[in-house]
Design a protein around this motif. Structure first.
Motif, short mmCIF file in Angstrom:
data_model
loop_
_atom_site.label_atom_id
_atom_site.label_comp_id
_atom_site.label_asym_id
_atom_site.label_seq_id
_atom_site.Cartn_x
_atom_site.Cartn_y
_atom_site.Cartn_z
N MET A 140 25.89 -4.12 28.25
CA MET A 140 26.79 -4.37 29.35
C MET A 140 26.00 -4.75 30.60
O MET A 140 26.28 -5.76 31.21
N ALA A 141 25.00 -3.96 30.99
CA ALA A 141 24.29 -4.23 32.23
C ALA A 141 22.92 -4.85 32.00
O ALA A 141 22.27 -5.24 32.96
N ASP A 142 22.50 -4.95 30.75
CA ASP A 142 21.14 -5.39 30.46
C ASP A 142 20.78 -6.74 31.04
O ASP A 142 19.66 -6.93 31.49
N GLY A 143 21.68 -7.68 31.06
CA GLY A 143 21.37 -9.02 31.54
C GLY A 143 21.63 -9.23 33.02
O GLY A 143 21.44 -10.33 33.52
N LEU A 144 22.05 -8.19 33.72
CA LEU A 144 22.39 -8.35 35.13
C LEU A 144 21.15 -8.37 36.02
O LEU A 144 20.17 -7.69 35.74
N SER A 145 21.24 -9.14 37.09
CA SER A 145 20.18 -9.11 38.09
C SER A 145 20.31 -7.80 38.87
O SER A 145 21.32 -7.09 38.76
N PHE A 146 19.32 -7.51 39.68
CA PHE A 146 19.39 -6.30 40.51
C PHE A 146 20.63 -6.33 41.39
O PHE A 146 21.37 -5.36 41.49
N ARG A 147 20.85 -7.45 42.05
CA ARG A 147 21.98 -7.57 42.98
C ARG A 147 23.31 -7.39 42.26
O ARG A 147 24.22 -6.72 42.75
N GLU A 148 23.44 -7.98 41.07
CA GLU A 148 24.69 -7.85 40.31
C GLU A 148 24.92 -6.39 39.90
O GLU A 148 26.04 -5.88 40.01
N ALA A 149 23.87 -5.73 39.42
CA ALA A 149 23.99 -4.34 39.00
C ALA A 149 24.30 -3.44 40.19
O ALA A 149 25.10 -2.51 40.10
N GLN A 150 23.67 -3.73 41.32
CA GLN A 150 23.91 -2.94 42.53
C GLN A 150 25.35 -3.09 43.00
O GLN A 150 26.01 -2.10 43.35
N THR A 151 25.86 -4.31 42.98
CA THR A 151 27.25 -4.55 43.38
C THR A 151 28.22 -3.84 42.44
O THR A 151 29.18 -3.19 42.89
N ALA A 152 27.96 -3.93 41.14
CA ALA A 152 28.82 -3.26 40.16
C ALA A 152 28.77 -1.75 40.36
O ALA A 152 29.80 -1.07 40.27
N LEU A 153 27.59 -1.22 40.64
CA LEU A 153 27.44 0.21 40.90
C LEU A 153 28.26 0.62 42.13
O LEU A 153 28.98 1.61 42.11
N GLU A 154 28.16 -0.16 43.18
CA GLU A 154 28.92 0.14 44.40
C GLU A 154 30.42 0.11 44.15
O GLU A 154 31.17 0.94 44.67
N LEU A 155 30.87 -0.84 43.34
CA LEU A 155 32.31 -0.91 43.01
C LEU A 155 32.75 0.32 42.21
O LEU A 155 33.83 0.88 42.47
N CYS A 156 31.93 0.73 41.26
CA CYS A 156 32.26 1.94 40.49
C CYS A 156 32.32 3.16 41.39
O CYS A 156 33.24 3.98 41.28
N LEU A 157 31.35 3.28 42.28
CA LEU A 157 31.33 4.43 43.19
C LEU A 157 32.55 4.44 44.11
O LEU A 157 33.13 5.50 44.38
N ALA A 158 32.96 3.27 44.56
CA ALA A 158 34.15 3.19 45.40
C ALA A 158 35.39 3.62 44.62
O ALA A 158 36.24 4.34 45.14
#
Length: 73
Positions: free
Chosen positions: A1-19
């Motif tokens: 799921m997250a393996d191919g994501l860039s740092f910025r993409e993973a960080q944004t997805a993390l922030e969305l999950c936390l929200a």
């Protein structure tokens, strides 16, 4: 799921999950799923940062017993 994501993409997805985790109307199953997804994105961010750190470490081949040191310009 997250393996191919860039740092910025993973960080944004993390922030969305936390929200989304801050929503007090979440049921337990949804909360657990969001937590697992957030952990996956956080792990991906850590992996990318670790990889970058390794790329900027310097190793002096004339001193093979010395540990690599951080790059300094």
């Amino acid at each position: 799921m997250a393996d191919g994501l860039s740092f910025r993409e993973a960080q944004t997805a993390l922030e969305l999950c936390l929200a989304q985790l801050q929503d007090q109307d979440l049921d337990v199953e949804k909360m657990a799923d969001l937590y697992r997804r957030a952990q996956t994105y956080a792990d991906r961010c850590e992996s990318v940062l670790s990889q970058v750190e390794q790329e900027v470490m310097q190793w002096d081949p004339s001193q093979p017993d010395s540990a690599p040191t951080p790059y300094t310009p």
